[in-house]
Design a protein around this motif. Structure first.
Motif, PDB file in Angstrom:
ATOM      1  N   ARG A   1       0.874  -1.169   0.000  1.00 11.13           N
ATOM      2  CA  ARG A   1       0.000   0.000   0.000  1.00 11.13           C
ATOM      3  C   ARG A   1       0.911   1.218   0.000  1.00 11.13           C
ATOM      4  O   ARG A   1       1.790   1.327   0.851  1.00 11.13           O
ATOM      5  CB  ARG A   1      -0.914   0.024   1.234  1.00 11.13           C
ATOM      6  CG  ARG A   1      -1.831  -1.176   1.361  1.00 11.13           C
ATOM      7  CD  ARG A   1      -2.596  -1.150   2.688  1.00 11.13           C
ATOM      8  NE  ARG A   1      -3.368  -2.372   2.869  1.00 11.13           N
ATOM      9  CZ  ARG A   1      -4.640  -2.521   2.503  1.00 11.13           C
ATOM     10  NH1 ARG A   1      -5.266  -1.490   1.956  1.00 11.13           N
ATOM     11  NH2 ARG A   1      -5.265  -3.655   2.684  1.00 11.13           N
ATOM     12  N   ASN A   2       0.705   2.119  -0.977  1.00 11.79           N
ATOM     13  CA  ASN A   2       1.565   3.301  -0.980  1.00 11.79           C
ATOM     14  C   ASN A   2       0.830   4.532  -1.467  1.00 11.79           C
ATOM     15  O   ASN A   2      -0.172   4.441  -2.197  1.00 11.79           O
ATOM     16  CB  ASN A   2       2.849   3.056  -1.784  1.00 11.79           C
ATOM     17  CG  ASN A   2       2.598   2.765  -3.242  1.00 11.79           C
ATOM     18  OD1 ASN A   2       2.004   3.570  -3.933  1.00 11.79           O
ATOM     19  ND2 ASN A   2       3.080   1.613  -3.711  1.00 11.79           N
ATOM     20  N   THR A   3       1.342   5.663  -1.029  1.00  8.91           N
ATOM     21  CA  THR A   3       0.842   6.968  -1.427  1.00  8.91           C
ATOM     22  C   THR A   3       2.004   7.764  -2.021  1.00  8.91           C
ATOM     23  O   THR A   3       3.083   7.845  -1.427  1.00  8.91           O
ATOM     24  CB  THR A   3       0.264   7.730  -0.223  1.00  8.91           C
ATOM     25  OG1 THR A   3      -0.806   6.966   0.347  1.00  8.91           O
ATOM     26  CG2 THR A   3      -0.255   9.091  -0.649  1.00  8.91           C
TER      27      THR A   3
ATOM     28  N   LEU B   1       8.520   2.208   3.818  1.00  7.21           N
ATOM     29  CA  LEU B   1       9.450   2.959   3.000  1.00  7.21           C
ATOM     30  C   LEU B   1       8.987   4.413   2.952  1.00  7.21           C
ATOM     31  O   LEU B   1       7.852   4.695   2.558  1.00  7.21           O
ATOM     32  CB  LEU B   1       9.508   2.369   1.574  1.00  7.21           C
ATOM     33  CG  LEU B   1      10.417   3.059   0.567  1.00  7.21           C
ATOM     34  CD1 LEU B   1      11.872   2.951   1.000  1.00  7.21           C
ATOM     35  CD2 LEU B   1      10.224   2.450  -0.823  1.00  7.21           C
ATOM     36  N   ILE B   2       9.860   5.338   3.361  1.00  5.72           N
ATOM     37  CA  ILE B   2       9.603   6.768   3.267  1.00  5.72           C
ATOM     38  C   ILE B   2      10.707   7.352   2.393  1.00  5.72           C
ATOM     39  O   ILE B   2      11.884   7.269   2.741  1.00  5.72           O
ATOM     40  CB  ILE B   2       9.586   7.443   4.651  1.00  5.72           C
ATOM     41  CG1 ILE B   2       8.555   6.751   5.567  1.00  5.72           C
ATOM     42  CG2 ILE B   2       9.266   8.925   4.523  1.00  5.72           C
ATOM     43  CD1 ILE B   2       8.573   7.274   6.989  1.00  5.72           C
ATOM     44  N   GLN B   3      10.329   7.952   1.282  1.00 13.49           N
ATOM     45  CA  GLN B   3      11.324   8.265   0.266  1.00 13.49           C
ATOM     46  C   GLN B   3      11.006   9.578  -0.435  1.00 13.49           C
ATOM     47  O   GLN B   3       9.848   9.883  -0.722  1.00 13.49           O
ATOM     48  CB  GLN B   3      11.332   7.110  -0.746  1.00 13.49           C
ATOM     49  CG  GLN B   3      12.312   7.224  -1.881  1.00 13.49           C
ATOM     50  CD  GLN B   3      12.301   5.950  -2.705  1.00 13.49           C
ATOM     51  OE1 GLN B   3      12.776   4.897  -2.281  1.00 13.49           O
ATOM     52  NE2 GLN B   3      11.739   6.036  -3.895  1.00 13.49           N
ATOM     53  N   LYS B   4      12.053  10.376  -0.709  1.00 12.19           N
ATOM     54  CA  LYS B   4      11.942  11.589  -1.502  1.00 12.19           C
ATOM     55  C   LYS B   4      12.785  11.412  -2.761  1.00 12.19           C
ATOM     56  O   LYS B   4      13.909  10.907  -2.696  1.00 12.19           O
ATOM     57  CB  LYS B   4      12.449  12.814  -0.726  1.00 12.19           C
ATOM     58  CG  LYS B   4      11.488  13.352   0.315  1.00 12.19           C
ATOM     59  CD  LYS B   4      12.058  14.603   0.969  1.00 12.19           C
ATOM     60  CE  LYS B   4      11.073  15.208   1.960  1.00 12.19           C
ATOM     61  NZ  LYS B   4       9.876  15.741   1.297  1.00 12.19           N
TER      62      LYS B   4
ATOM     63  N   SER C   1       9.051   2.816  -7.010  1.00 11.14           N
ATOM     64  CA  SER C   1       7.837   3.544  -6.625  1.00 11.14           C
ATOM     65  C   SER C   1       6.685   2.595  -6.325  1.00 11.14           C
ATOM     66  O   SER C   1       5.776   2.931  -5.568  1.00 11.14           O
ATOM     67  CB  SER C   1       7.442   4.526  -7.729  1.00 11.14           C
ATOM     68  OG  SER C   1       7.308   3.871  -8.982  1.00 11.14           O
ATOM     69  N   ASN C   2       6.696   1.403  -6.929  1.00 10.25           N
ATOM     70  CA  ASN C   2       5.798   0.315  -6.527  1.00 10.25           C
ATOM     71  C   ASN C   2       6.696  -0.835  -6.073  1.00 10.25           C
ATOM     72  O   ASN C   2       7.295  -1.518  -6.898  1.00 10.25           O
ATOM     73  CB  ASN C   2       4.909  -0.124  -7.676  1.00 10.25           C
ATOM     74  CG  ASN C   2       3.956  -1.256  -7.287  1.00 10.25           C
ATOM     75  OD1 ASN C   2       4.098  -1.880  -6.236  1.00 10.25           O
ATOM     76  ND2 ASN C   2       2.986  -1.524  -8.140  1.00 10.25           N
ATOM     77  N   PRO C   3       6.824  -1.075  -4.750  1.00  8.39           N
ATOM     78  CA  PRO C   3       7.771  -2.079  -4.251  1.00  8.39           C
ATOM     79  C   PRO C   3       7.523  -3.491  -4.760  1.00  8.39           C
ATOM     80  O   PRO C   3       8.417  -4.332  -4.685  1.00  8.39           O
ATOM     81  CB  PRO C   3       7.589  -1.996  -2.729  1.00  8.39           C
ATOM     82  CG  PRO C   3       7.076  -0.610  -2.480  1.00  8.39           C
ATOM     83  CD  PRO C   3       6.192  -0.320  -3.647  1.00  8.39           C
TER      84      PRO C   3
ATOM     85  N   ASP D   1       7.223  12.379  -3.371  1.00  8.89           N
ATOM     86  CA  ASP D   1       7.327  11.812  -2.027  1.00  8.89           C
ATOM     87  C   ASP D   1       6.552  10.506  -2.008  1.00  8.89           C
ATOM     88  O   ASP D   1       5.392  10.447  -2.445  1.00  8.89           O
ATOM     89  CB  ASP D   1       6.747  12.770  -0.979  1.00  8.89           C
ATOM     90  CG  ASP D   1       7.533  14.076  -0.900  1.00  8.89           C
ATOM     91  OD1 ASP D   1       8.759  14.023  -0.964  1.00  8.89           O
ATOM     92  OD2 ASP D   1       6.899  15.147  -0.795  1.00  8.89           O
ATOM     93  N   LEU D   2       7.196   9.457  -1.488  1.00  4.50           N
ATOM     94  CA  LEU D   2       6.593   8.123  -1.456  1.00  4.50           C
ATOM     95  C   LEU D   2       6.524   7.628  -0.023  1.00  4.50           C
ATOM     96  O   LEU D   2       7.512   7.668   0.709  1.00  4.50           O
ATOM     97  CB  LEU D   2       7.425   7.148  -2.303  1.00  4.50           C
ATOM     98  CG  LEU D   2       7.053   5.662  -2.205  1.00  4.50           C
ATOM     99  CD1 LEU D   2       5.666   5.407  -2.756  1.00  4.50           C
ATOM    100  CD2 LEU D   2       8.101   4.802  -2.922  1.00  4.50           C
ATOM    101  N   LEU D   3       5.328   7.151   0.356  1.00  6.20           N
ATOM    102  CA  LEU D   3       5.124   6.489   1.652  1.00  6.20           C
ATOM    103  C   LEU D   3       4.508   5.129   1.359  1.00  6.20           C
ATOM    104  O   LEU D   3       3.425   5.045   0.774  1.00  6.20           O
ATOM    105  CB  LEU D   3       4.197   7.312   2.546  1.00  6.20           C
ATOM    106  CG  LEU D   3       3.797   6.686   3.884  1.00  6.20           C
ATOM    107  CD1 LEU D   3       5.033   6.430   4.753  1.00  6.20           C
ATOM    108  CD2 LEU D   3       2.798   7.572   4.631  1.00  6.20           C
ATOM    109  N   SER D   4       5.227   4.049   1.750  1.00  4.91           N
ATOM    110  CA  SER D   4       4.810   2.710   1.361  1.00  4.91           C
ATOM    111  C   SER D   4       4.928   1.746   2.530  1.00  4.91           C
ATOM    112  O   SER D   4       5.839   1.855   3.355  1.00  4.91           O
ATOM    113  CB  SER D   4       5.670   2.218   0.193  1.00  4.91           C
ATOM    114  OG  SER D   4       5.407   0.855  -0.106  1.00  4.91           O
ATOM    115  N   ALA D   5       3.986   0.787   2.581  1.00  6.19           N
ATOM    116  CA  ALA D   5       4.033  -0.314   3.544  1.00  6.19           C
ATOM    117  C   ALA D   5       3.819  -1.616   2.794  1.00  6.19           C
ATOM    118  O   ALA D   5       2.852  -1.751   2.036  1.00  6.19           O
ATOM    119  CB  ALA D   5       2.972  -0.139   4.617  1.00  6.19           C
TER     120      ALA D   5
END
Length: 927
Positions: free
Chosen positions: A424-426, A485-488, A642-644, A469-473
């Motif tokens: 799940r990511n935003t 994953l928290i990524q810029k 960007s999509n793990p 900005d990517l926030l993923s679990a």
């Protein structure tokens, strides 16, 4: 398979070229009282239904020669200013001499009958197919787009127009550019009532037109020939509508024509998914797939790439054309602004093709919200200083900016009930881009006809910047491991491409010409991708060297060639043999310096042939080869996560692609019967094809010892593969159905593609066989009743070499009815009914979907300029969007949320104010 295609070509070729020899008829026109010859008299041959079959005019001695029709009973018509028109029935008796015809001034003929003749449907003239607008009846206030849909072999979908299997790239009005390279825009803004003829032609390149050396490179072009008495004036429409759920539609277009001077202003604002200017105000609300194109090399200057989903749009456009310096110079310019907000809600189901008859599933749902703004300025200056010097200059500027937010849920599964891993990511992002282009072509003619020297300089500069900005679990269901994953990311790229071409042409004999050419192309680019990450419990971002990359790339190509052209009366040939040396020089600057250099040497042959065995038949054949270099991003060995669950990376070891392409086109129109035949066959083979190598992880795996790929996740990378090719054919027949005053078009299409790929190191080839049959009936009744009925059935067979027994055959049929009925006074009823039938996609996607729109309105007298209508969109409340995608490694079904039922009341004012004459007459079309 290839054997059957070849046999089909030979049969059709023989059929199209087997014609009877045409005889010529001679005669003379004189004044009845004085016996003096009448030069310049018009002579027509018509059938007994008074349709024109051929025409000519008398010479200085009053003599004329005209082609004999295939029929033996016909009407000969002679007209001359100040004289009575003569029509006489001829019964052919074997003699080619018609004798002398005396026409009388101001006296009524007793033995002859004056009849108002109907125009013939169309004809083939060399590389041009011409149709008479008056042979096709349309509704009142219709546009050119409505007209050409009735013509054989023509389809319009989104912003794309296809004519007998070829995509239209340009529209002219009376031989002059209109809306740059935007065919759909021109079709939507020219009313039928000003059109005399529609021509479909192969327009030569700018350099070929300037030098007179036909190099075989053409653009499929539509030329709209207007009526002489309507080449000046004002026309257009203004409309506004409001409906349920606060839906609205506002817009209009104003066209000011004065001979060669033309000004068009357009505006559009709506929230009903109409993303481009359109003649059919609600046609964009269907919400189909992702059609059109983004910013790039020439095309659709006043259009945007249509996004799937639901879009609100505000846009403005202006186009201006004029001539100056006594007609030596011609200027065209356009400006376009677009602001759009798009929401995409999509679900998809993907089957990966693995060995041992096993499958892996990937299901995804996503919600995307995008806000984009774009500005585009395009100009064209054509200046013929004198007989020797001429140039064409085409500059273009484009600027885009936007922001987006994406919510994604993806899941890998063994089967529909057994998940492997999920994410799940935003993602939030902002992007900005600037593009500058310029094409300059100059020509000098020597005193010797056919001897020229010319040069062209093309430049393109692009600058792009993206921040995200990517926030993923992510979770592994087998090990129950969970990570975040928290990524810029910051991505910047610049590219500069220039091409210099020098050509010298020399005549050899009356019909032949040679060309010497040197071309230099240099493509320079740099790309920086900077990725930082932070831990969940921290607030500090640290640079990730595995995902960060800085790259510079250079690709220089030298090409020298010799070309030969033969231009006979019936046969025209162009051939060339070029030698090409390409130099690839790439530097990875971070992390760690690495240089890649490669040299490619190739012969690049081409041949094009046009053969016209008679006035009604045209045959064109072409074969060419080309090379293609890998793009900068394809060469970068940097990971995109960007999509793990679906990560990708480039490949610095990519080689150059080398392709072979060929086509054959046969066109035949019989003006005596209004029957038409079109055939298009094309194919291509790509060596070192840019395919994909996909690795599917059987367990949690570290990529480059740094990036985690969960069990079931996929890593894709471009690789060079062989045996990629395709072939397709389109055959179209058109003929009138007199008993229902309509025209029938039958179109058969066959296609085959072979796409290689690699899955977990094993070669896989997907073969796709497609067959479709289209049937269309368009009315020719009149402006009060107008209908079009069409159905197109498509059957597709998909076979994979890794799983030969896997059945992925599916059937898709699209059926449509468009009806306009002015049933009493100014009251009218208009409806379009669509049925989309899917079979073989799976239980969730196999459906029969009905979409019905209905208009009920009134056109106010006296000239029906004001129109009020009530629209019901999606009357049956079934609108949906389903599509299937087939690649080398997976087969995917998609469902996209679209606009649903609403009601709208719309008021439209149609402006029609034509001047009796134009400031100057437009010249014939330029080819």
């Amino acid at each position: 398979m290839m054997r059957y295609f070849t046999l089909l070509i030979l049969v059709l070729w023989a059929t199209a070229t087997t014609t009877l020899a045409q005889q010529s008829l001679q005669g003379k026109v004189v004044d009845k009282n004085s016996g003096e010859s009448l030069p310049g008299a018009y002579i027509f041959i018509k059938n007994l239904e008074n349709n024109t079959l051929s025409s000519t005019y008398s010479d200085d001695e009053g003599n004329f020669t005209i082609k004999k029709p295939q029929i033996n009973q016909f009407i000969l018509e002679i007209s001359f200013i100040g004289y009575q028109t003569l029509q006489k029935r001829i019964d052919y008796n074997g003699s080619n001499s018609l004798g002398t015809f005396s026409i009388e001034e101001d006296t009524k003929q007793l033995d002859e009958v004056e009849v108002q003749g109907n125009v013939y449907t169309g004809e083939v003239k060399g590389d041009t197919v011409s149709f008479n607008a008056s042979a096709y009846k349309t509704r009142t206030q219709a546009s050119a787009g409505t007209l050409i849909r009735k013509m054989p072999g023509v389809t319009m979908q989104g912003g794309t127009i296809t004519v007998q299997g070829e995509t239209v790239g340009r529209v002219l009005v009376d031989g002059e550019p209109f809306f740059g390279d935007d065919p759909a825009m021109a079709m939507q803004n020219i009313p039928v009532e000003i059109i005399d003829k529609i021509e479909f032609l192969d327009q030569k390149s700018d350099q070929a037109r300037l030098t007179g050396f036909d190099d075989g490179e053409t653009i499929k072009t539509i030329n709209i020939i207007t009526k002489e008495d309507k080449r000046g004036g004002k026309f257009g429409k203004i409309f506004g509508g409001y409906g349920t759920d606060d839906n609205y539609l506002l817009g209009g277009n104003i066209n000011l024509f004065d001979g060669p001077q033309r000004l068009t202003i357009l505006g559009l604002s709506n929230n009903i998914n109409q993303q481009n200017f359109s003649a059919d105000d609600l046609s964009g609300a269907f919400g189909g797939g992702n059609r059109g194109r983004g910013r790039g090399r020439r095309g659709n200057d006043l259009m945007v790439r249509e996004r799937p989903g639901i879009t609100s749009t505000n846009s403005f456009g202006v186009n201006f054309t004029d001539k100056f310096d006594d007609g030596k110079a011609e200027f065209t310019g356009s400006y376009f602004f677009n602001d759009s907000k798009n929401t995409l809600n999509r679900t998809s189901s993907r089957n990966y093709i693995l060995s041992n008859d096993s499958l892996q599933l990937y299901n995804e749902s996503q919600i995307n919200q995008n806000h984009d703004q774009s500005h585009r300025l395009d100009m064209r200056l054509e200046y013929e200083f004198n007989d020797q010097h001429a140039l064409i200059w085409r500059p273009e500027i484009g600027y885009n900016m936007g922001d987006a937010q994406r919510f994604l849920f993806g899941q890998n599964l063994y089967d529909s009930n057994t998940p492997i891993s999920e994410t799940r990511n935003t993602t939030t992002s902002q992007e900005e881009s600037l593009g500058l282009e310029s094409d300059l072509t100059y020509r000098f003619k020597f005193n010797k006809p056919g001897r020229t020297i010319s040069t062209s300089i093309e430049t393109e500069y692009d600058q792009d910047k993206n921040e995200s900005d990517l926030l993923s679990a992510s979770q592994n269901y087998q090990t129950e491991n969970l990570d975040s994953l928290i990524q810029k990311s910051i991505s910047k790229s610049n590219s500069l491409q220039y091409e210099i071409d020098i050509e010298y042409t020399e005549p050899i004999g009356k019909k032949s010409q040679i060309r010497l050419e040197y071309e230099l192309n240099n493509d320079l680019g740099d790309n920086l991708q900077e990725v930082s990450q932070r831990e969940m419990e921290s607030t500090l971002f640290e640079l990730d060297s595995t995902l960060t990359n800085e790259f510079e790339n250079g690709y220089k190509r030298h090409e020298i060639g010799l070309g030969y052209r033969y231009g006979g009366e019936k046969l025209r040939i162009y051939s060339s043999l070029d030698y090409e040396i390409s130099l690839l020089d790439s530097d990875r600057l971070f992390p760690g310096f690495e240089n890649t250099k490669r040299t490619f040497k190739n012969f690049v042959p081409r041949i094009f042939m046009n053969y016209e065995p008679n006035e009604s038949t045209s045959i064109r054949f072409g074969y060419r080869t080309d090379t293609d270099a890998p793009a900068v991003r394809q060469l970068q060995d940097v990971i995109d996560n960007s999509n793990p669950l679906q990560i990708s990376m480039g490949n610095p070891d990519l080689e150059q692609e080398y392709g072979h392409r060929f086509f054959t086109r046969i066109r035949k129109i019989n003006p005596e019967t209004s029957k038409s035949f079109f055939m298009w066959f094309s194919g291509g083979i790509r060596n070192n094809f840019f395919g994909n190598s996909t690795f599917i992880a059987e367990k949690d795996t570290l990529i480059q010892n740094e990036v985690l790929l969960r069990q079931g996740g996929q890593l894709s990378m471009p690789v060079n593969l062989s045996n990629a090719w395709n072939a397709n054919t389109s055959i179209s027949f058109g003929f009138p159905l007199s008993f229902i005053q309509s025209n029938l078009n039958l179109t058969t299409r066959l296609n085959y593609s072979k796409q290689p790929g690699k899955i977990n190191g094993q070669d896989n080839t997907n073969q796709n066989y497609g067959m479709s049959q289209g049937i269309g009936i368009s009315s020719n009744v009149g402006e009060h009743l107008d209908f079009n009925i069409s159905t197109d059935g498509n059957y597709n067979i998909i076979r994979s070499s890794l799983q030969e027994n896997l059945d992925n055959d599916y059937y898709y049929q699209s059926t449509r009815l468009d009806l306009f009925w002015n049933f009493i006074g100014g009251f009218f009823l208009s409806t379009d009914i669509n049925n989309q039938f899917y079979q073989g996609l799976g239980d969730e996607y196999d459906q029969s979907i009905w979409l019905m729109n209905a208009d009920f309105g009134y056109q106010f007298p006296p000239k029906e300029k004001l129109e009020l209508k009530l629209t019901i969109f999606d009357l049956l409340n079934q609108n949906t969007s389903i599509s299937r995608n087939v690649t080398d490694v997976y087969i995917e079904n998609e469902r996209t949320e679209v606009l649903r039922q609403f009601f709208m009341l719309t008021l439209t004012y149609n402006l029609r104010d034509f001047a009796s004459g134009a400031r100057t007459q437009a010249k014939p079309q330029r080819r």
